[in-house]
Each structure stands twice: as C-alpha cells, then as structure tokens.
Design a protein around this motif. Structure first.
Motif, PDB file in Angstrom:
ATOM      1  N   ALA A   1       0.988   4.121  -3.045  1.00 58.38           N
ATOM      2  CA  ALA A   1       0.421   5.458  -2.613  1.00 58.38           C
ATOM      3  C   ALA A   1       1.622   6.356  -2.949  1.00 58.38           C
ATOM      4  CB  ALA A   1       0.119   5.570  -0.980  1.00 58.38           C
TER       5      ALA A   1
ATOM      6  N   VAL B   1      -4.454   0.914  -4.306  1.00 61.63           N
ATOM      7  CA  VAL B   1      -4.406   0.956  -2.726  1.00 61.63           C
ATOM      8  C   VAL B   1      -5.353  -0.131  -2.272  1.00 61.63           C
ATOM      9  CG1 VAL B   1      -4.483   2.096  -0.746  1.00 61.63           C
ATOM     10  CG2 VAL B   1      -3.013   2.924  -2.515  1.00 61.63           C
TER      11      VAL B   1
ATOM     12  N   ARG C   1      -4.399   4.969  -8.695  1.00 61.77           N
ATOM     13  CA  ARG C   1      -3.521   4.746  -7.560  1.00 61.77           C
ATOM     14  C   ARG C   1      -4.463   4.432  -6.354  1.00 61.77           C
ATOM     15  NH1 ARG C   1       0.171   9.428  -5.630  1.00 61.77           N
ATOM     16  NH2 ARG C   1      -0.130   9.916  -7.794  1.00 61.77           N
TER      17      ARG C   1
ATOM     18  N   VAL D   1       0.933  -1.287   0.061  1.00 54.77           N
ATOM     19  CA  VAL D   1      -0.146   0.128   0.050  1.00 54.77           C
ATOM     20  C   VAL D   1       0.804   1.267  -0.041  1.00 54.77           C
ATOM     21  CG1 VAL D   1      -1.620   1.291   1.479  1.00 54.77           C
ATOM     22  CG2 VAL D   1      -1.963  -0.977   1.162  1.00 54.77           C
TER      23      VAL D   1
END
Length: 215
Positions: A76, A90, A86, A72
């Motif tokens: 990010a 995530v 994005r 993650v």
C-alpha cells in the motif's frame, strides 16, 4: 535480555514445527507428541510457552495475520506501483491460502472456532480499509477515481469480500460465487466513478480471466 531472546526463539521453533506438521498431517492429525518430537523438547517446555495445541493454533493465526498485514502495508505504501495494480496486490496479500495457511483456514472455518474466525475478520475490517483508502486518494489526485467517499467505498468492498466471498459465512456454489464476481466489479466501478469495464483486471483476485484473457 538473553533469556528473553532464547525464550522467543524457542517459541518460534515450536510454531514453525507446528505449522509444518499442521500442513502435512492436518490439525486434528497432529498430536502434541508430534510437535515435541519435531522440536526435540520436553513436554514441560512446550507447556511453558503454550497451554494446548489450540493455543499454538491461535498463535499461528496471529503470526499469519501480522505477516499478512506487514505485506499489505508494504504494498500500500509503495508509490512506485500504479494504483490499480497496488489495489490488486493488496487484496491478493490478504489471502492466507497463498502461504502455507490452508490448514489454518480450514481450522478457523470449523463451527467451534467461530471466535478465531471473527478475530481475523475484525483485523481485516479495522486495518485494511484505511490502507486501501490511501491508495484510492492517490488515484483521486491522479484523476483515476472519482468518489467523495473513498473510505466508505473501501469499507463496503472489504466488508463484502470478507463475508459474501468467505467460504463459511455465505453458502454459495462455485457457480453462484463465480456469478457474483462480475456483479461485484460492476458495482465497484460505479462506487469509484470509473469507466465500465476498466476494473476487469480485478477478476484476477478471484482466479478468473478478464476479457483480455489474462489471469
């Protein structure tokens, strides 16, 4: 230092073996003897690292969670990926079922493992919203999103997906859960101040097709 490294390697060998066995045979169908045989160690060595099979599962959950958060954070922070994509990546990275973690997910959803379930939820609720907020702030700077409350929006979104779309906390049929998805996206669009329908790509998060037929 060498002894510490050897101990860490042995610990990971045990976890790797348990992970594979839990996936193949299930948690309840795997005995400590199965783990001992697979790793090729004495019972005393196993108990030096872990007190019980449940302790091994706890360590696996911690390892999966840390792996998940590492992915993650990497997604990010990758500004080469468009903000909409994005966010999707995530959220997809949060799904441990995408790994070999189905047995872990089944295990933590058992009533007797409510504490472990809560631990994972705490990690997600405390560490994921700030990462998503950084993406939303980029989107605000680019004129994509329009909200004075980027963190609060992400906190609400994570809280909702972590509860209503959780298989354990809110009891929904497949049809009821599917009906929640467009309503969820409808409200996310309004929280972020974007045009209606512009976030339908998020249907991918829930295994649904968008209006353009993409999955």
């Amino acid at each position: 230092m060498r002894e510490m490294k050897k101990a860490e390697e042995r610990r990971n060998e045990i976890l790797d073996a348990a992970d594979e066995l839990f996936t193949q045979k299930g948690f309840d169908g795997t005995s400590t003897n199965n783990i001992l045989e697979k790793v090729g160690i004495a019972r005393g060595t196993l108990y030096y690292h872990f007190k019980s099979k449940e302790d091994i599962m706890d360590a696996l959950i911690e390892r999966y969670t840390e792996t998940m958060l590492t992915k993650v954070r990497a997604v990010a922070g990758d500004s080469s990926i468009a903000v909409n994509e994005r966010i999707l990546r995530v959220v997809m990275a949060l799904n441990m079922q995408n790994e070999n973690g189905q047995e872990i997910m089944d295990h933590i959803h058992k009533p007797q493992n409510a504490l472990m379930h809560r631990k994972i939820q705490q990690v997600v609720m405390n560490q994921v919203p700030p990462l998503l907020t950084s993406i939303i702030r980029e989107g605000i700077e680019q004129g994509i999103y329009h909200t004075p409350y980027p963190y609060e929006c992400m906190e609400m979104i994570v809280a909702y997906t972590n509860t209503v779309f959780d298989d354990d906390l809110v009891l929904l049929s497949d049809e009821e859960r599917a009906a929640r998805v467009p309503a969820f996206i409808f409200n996310v669009e309004r929280m972020l101040g974007v045009e209606s329908g512009s976030l339908l790509y998020m249907m991918k998060m829930f295994g649904h097709e968008g209006e353009d037929g993409t999955k």
